[in-house]
Write an enzyme that holds these catalytic residues in place. Structure first.
Site, PDB file in Angstrom:
ATOM      1  CE  LYS A 273      26.654 -29.992  -5.082  1.00  0.00           C
ATOM      2  NZ  LYS A 273      27.804 -29.787  -5.994  1.00  0.00           N
TER       3      LYS A 273
ATOM      4  NE  ARG B 248      34.366 -25.217  -0.703  1.00  0.00           N
ATOM      5  CZ  ARG B 248      33.359 -25.948  -1.181  1.00  0.00           C
ATOM      6  NH1 ARG B 248      32.170 -25.416  -1.303  1.00  0.00           N
ATOM      7  NH2 ARG B 248      33.552 -27.206  -1.521  1.00  0.00           N
TER       8      ARG B 248
ATOM      9  NE  ARG C  40      35.530 -30.275  -4.127  1.00  0.00           N
ATOM     10  CZ  ARG C  40      35.383 -28.965  -4.354  1.00  0.00           C
ATOM     11  NH1 ARG C  40      36.451 -28.176  -4.463  1.00  0.00           N
ATOM     12  NH2 ARG C  40      34.201 -28.440  -4.472  1.00  0.00           N
TER      13      ARG C  40
ATOM     14  NE  ARG D  56      29.739 -34.901  -2.045  1.00  0.00           N
ATOM     15  CZ  ARG D  56      29.557 -33.588  -1.928  1.00  0.00           C
ATOM     16  NH1 ARG D  56      28.563 -33.111  -1.220  1.00  0.00           N
ATOM     17  NH2 ARG D  56      30.375 -32.767  -2.526  1.00  0.00           N
TER      18      ARG D  56
ATOM     19  NE  ARG E  20      33.455 -22.567  -4.541  1.00  0.00           N
ATOM     20  CZ  ARG E  20      32.951 -23.787  -4.374  1.00  0.00           C
ATOM     21  NH1 ARG E  20      31.654 -23.980  -4.471  1.00  0.00           N
ATOM     22  NH2 ARG E  20      33.757 -24.792  -4.146  1.00  0.00           N
TER      23      ARG E  20
HETATM   24  P1  AP5 Z   1      28.526 -23.208  -6.353  1.00  0.00           P
HETATM   25  O1  AP5 Z   1      27.074 -22.836  -6.329  1.00  0.00           O
HETATM   26  O2  AP5 Z   1      29.355 -22.883  -5.173  1.00  0.00           O
HETATM   27  O3  AP5 Z   1      28.684 -24.756  -6.747  1.00  0.00           O
HETATM   28  P2  AP5 Z   1      28.391 -26.063  -5.906  1.00  0.00           P
HETATM   29  O4  AP5 Z   1      27.698 -27.029  -6.836  1.00  0.00           O
HETATM   30  O5  AP5 Z   1      27.700 -25.743  -4.628  1.00  0.00           O
HETATM   31  O6  AP5 Z   1      29.879 -26.573  -5.688  1.00  0.00           O
HETATM   32  P3  AP5 Z   1      30.630 -27.115  -4.399  1.00  0.00           P
HETATM   33  O7  AP5 Z   1      32.088 -26.989  -4.674  1.00  0.00           O
HETATM   34  O8  AP5 Z   1      30.090 -26.472  -3.158  1.00  0.00           O
HETATM   35  O9  AP5 Z   1      30.196 -28.595  -4.450  1.00  0.00           O
HETATM   36  P4  AP5 Z   1      30.860 -29.789  -3.754  1.00  0.00           P
HETATM   37  O10 AP5 Z   1      29.790 -30.792  -3.926  1.00  0.00           O
HETATM   38  O11 AP5 Z   1      32.175 -30.165  -4.293  1.00  0.00           O
HETATM   39  O12 AP5 Z   1      31.193 -29.250  -2.274  1.00  0.00           O
HETATM   40  P5  AP5 Z   1      30.506 -29.448  -0.868  1.00  0.00           P
HETATM   41  O13 AP5 Z   1      30.667 -28.194  -0.103  1.00  0.00           O
HETATM   42  O14 AP5 Z   1      29.140 -30.025  -1.002  1.00  0.00           O
HETATM   43  O15 AP5 Z   1      29.133 -22.537  -7.670  1.00  0.00           O
HETATM   44  C1  AP5 Z   1      30.525 -22.657  -7.987  1.00  0.00           C
HETATM   45  C2  AP5 Z   1      31.043 -21.372  -8.671  1.00  0.00           C
HETATM   46  O16 AP5 Z   1      30.413 -21.220  -9.941  1.00  0.00           O
HETATM   47  C3  AP5 Z   1      30.725 -20.084  -7.887  1.00  0.00           C
HETATM   48  O17 AP5 Z   1      31.802 -19.211  -8.006  1.00  0.00           O
HETATM   49  C4  AP5 Z   1      29.465 -19.527  -8.586  1.00  0.00           C
HETATM   50  O18 AP5 Z   1      29.391 -18.119  -8.493  1.00  0.00           O
HETATM   51  C5  AP5 Z   1      29.675 -20.000 -10.008  1.00  0.00           C
HETATM   52  N1  AP5 Z   1      28.405 -20.352 -10.672  1.00  0.00           N
HETATM   53  C6  AP5 Z   1      27.351 -21.048 -10.131  1.00  0.00           C
HETATM   54  N2  AP5 Z   1      26.374 -21.240 -11.040  1.00  0.00           N
HETATM   55  C7  AP5 Z   1      26.836 -20.663 -12.198  1.00  0.00           C
HETATM   56  C8  AP5 Z   1      26.283 -20.562 -13.520  1.00  0.00           C
HETATM   57  N3  AP5 Z   1      25.073 -21.085 -13.824  1.00  0.00           N
HETATM   58  N4  AP5 Z   1      27.035 -19.946 -14.462  1.00  0.00           N
HETATM   59  C9  AP5 Z   1      28.268 -19.423 -14.167  1.00  0.00           C
HETATM   60  N5  AP5 Z   1      28.840 -19.485 -12.930  1.00  0.00           N
HETATM   61  C10 AP5 Z   1      28.126 -20.113 -11.965  1.00  0.00           C
HETATM   62  O19 AP5 Z   1      31.432 -30.588  -0.199  1.00  0.00           O
HETATM   63  C11 AP5 Z   1      32.767 -30.330   0.170  1.00  0.00           C
HETATM   64  C12 AP5 Z   1      33.401 -31.563   0.795  1.00  0.00           C
HETATM   65  O20 AP5 Z   1      32.679 -31.940   1.990  1.00  0.00           O
HETATM   66  C13 AP5 Z   1      33.389 -32.839  -0.064  1.00  0.00           C
HETATM   67  O21 AP5 Z   1      34.487 -32.878  -0.936  1.00  0.00           O
HETATM   68  C14 AP5 Z   1      33.451 -33.936   1.023  1.00  0.00           C
HETATM   69  O22 AP5 Z   1      34.758 -34.081   1.524  1.00  0.00           O
HETATM   70  C15 AP5 Z   1      32.588 -33.348   2.132  1.00  0.00           C
HETATM   71  N6  AP5 Z   1      31.172 -33.758   2.029  1.00  0.00           N
HETATM   72  C16 AP5 Z   1      30.110 -32.908   1.849  1.00  0.00           C
HETATM   73  N7  AP5 Z   1      28.961 -33.606   1.810  1.00  0.00           N
HETATM   74  C17 AP5 Z   1      29.285 -34.901   1.959  1.00  0.00           C
HETATM   75  C18 AP5 Z   1      28.529 -36.110   1.982  1.00  0.00           C
HETATM   76  N8  AP5 Z   1      27.199 -36.097   1.822  1.00  0.00           N
HETATM   77  N9  AP5 Z   1      29.198 -37.278   2.133  1.00  0.00           N
HETATM   78  C19 AP5 Z   1      30.521 -37.307   2.301  1.00  0.00           C
HETATM   79  N10 AP5 Z   1      31.322 -36.204   2.281  1.00  0.00           N
HETATM   80  C20 AP5 Z   1      30.695 -35.017   2.114  1.00  0.00           C
HETATM   81 MG    MG Z   2      28.238 -25.853  -2.548  1.00  0.00          MG
END
Ligand code: AP5
Ligand code: MG
Length: 226
Positions: free
Chosen positions: A16, A163, A174, A91, A130
């Site tokens: 994402k 992270r 997660r 979410r 990552r």
């Molecule tokens: P990356 O692009 O970083 O993936 P991502 O989908 O953004 O993954 P996240 O871990 O950020 O998602 P998340 O939803 O768990 O975390 P968030 O920060 O939103 O890519 C990942 C890796 O893969 C990288 O190394 C990249 O280089 C590689 N990659 C990417 N695309 C690729 C491809 N096509 N091929 C190969 N490699 C690739 O949330 C964190 C925490 O915050 C949650 O757990 C929760 O506690 C809280 N939170 C956030 N939002 C909310 C909400 N709305 N409600 C409640 N709690 C929330």
């Molecule tokens: Mg992300």
């Protein structure tokens, strides 16, 4: 030109944030990643951060009340009047309902929910490698997308960190939270005719090309209808 009001949906590690960086460059949309907003709040020790920290460390979602206000404020601020890109929000069904009501109240509508999907084993592999820029949240992978210089962000020269919630046991938690609480949004958006699906297991540039092509086709359709 019609507004682009977009949300990025998908499991942790699906890409994402990776796609968001590209889409922001393409369309110049204001970008709100609730994960980045919350990590900044934790780092600053703000009230929001203090309340969110424990949930995030455990790989759980923070309560809807806490995050809904953060997004409602951004949408009310005027800066997202011509469009926006949300990453990691909504979410839960409750968050999606809040977004729908807020937009409807302003005579607006979501353009699309972009689902980037990836299998669980791929997610675990990706998140273990990552690296994230400590300042702007730019995303790298030690094998598939390494920075030019080890440990340093190509874009702003800041330090790359791992992270806290990318530990294998937290990643597994997660993922199970995603399947239980967030995956139901796929049918929810499908039922509203808003879902666009993309295979996140493909290389990043390919995923990006497909998103751009589908959004362009949607814009043509919308303009024909007007
Ligand atoms: P990356 O692009 O970083 O993936 P991502 O989908 O953004 O993954 P996240 O871990 O950020 O998602 P998340 O939803 O768990 O975390 P968030 O920060 O939103 O890519 C990942 C890796 O893969 C990288 O190394 C990249 O280089 C590689 N990659 C990417 N695309 C690729 C491809 N096509 N091929 C190969 N490699 C690739 O949330 C964190 C925490 O915050 C949650 O757990 C929760 O506690 C809280 N939170 C956030 N939002 C909310 C909400 N709305 N409600 C409640 N709690 C929330
Ligand atoms: Mg992300």
């Amino acid at each position: 030109m019609s507004e682009l009001n977009l949300v990025l949906l998908g499991p942790p590690g699906a890409g994402k944030g990776t796609q968001a960086e590209r889409l922001v460059e393409d369309f110049g949309l204001p970008y709100y990643s609730t994960g980045i907003i919350l990590r900044e709040a934790v780092a600053n020790g703000s009230e929001l951060g203090k309340q969110a920290k424990q949930y995030m460390d455990n790989g759980e979602l923070v309560p809807d009340e806490l995050i809904n206000n953060v997004i409602a404020e951004r949408l009310d601020s005027g800066e997202a009047d011509d469009g926006f890109l949300l990453d990691g929000f909504p979410r839960t069904i409750g968050q999606a309902e809040m977004l729908e009501t807020t937009l409807e109240g302003r005579g607006r509508d979501l353009t699309a929910a972009l689902l980037i999907d990836a299998p669980d084993d791929e997610v675990v592999r990706r998140l273990s490698g990552r690296r994230t820029c400590a300042k702007g949240g730019h995303v790298y992978h030690v094998e598939s997308d390494p920075p030019k210089n080890d440990g340093v962000c190509d874009q702003d020269g800041s330090r790359l960190i791992q992270r806290d919630d990318d530990k294998p046991e937290t990643v597994r938690k997660r993922l199970s939270v995603y399947h239980e609480q967030t995956a139901p949004l796929i049918d929810w958006y499908e039922g509203r005719g808003k879902l666009m699906r993309f295979e996140g297991a493909r290389p990043p540039d390919e995923v990006h090309d497909r998103i751009r092509a589908k959004l362009a086709a949607k814009r043509f359709e919308d303009e024909d209808e007007q």
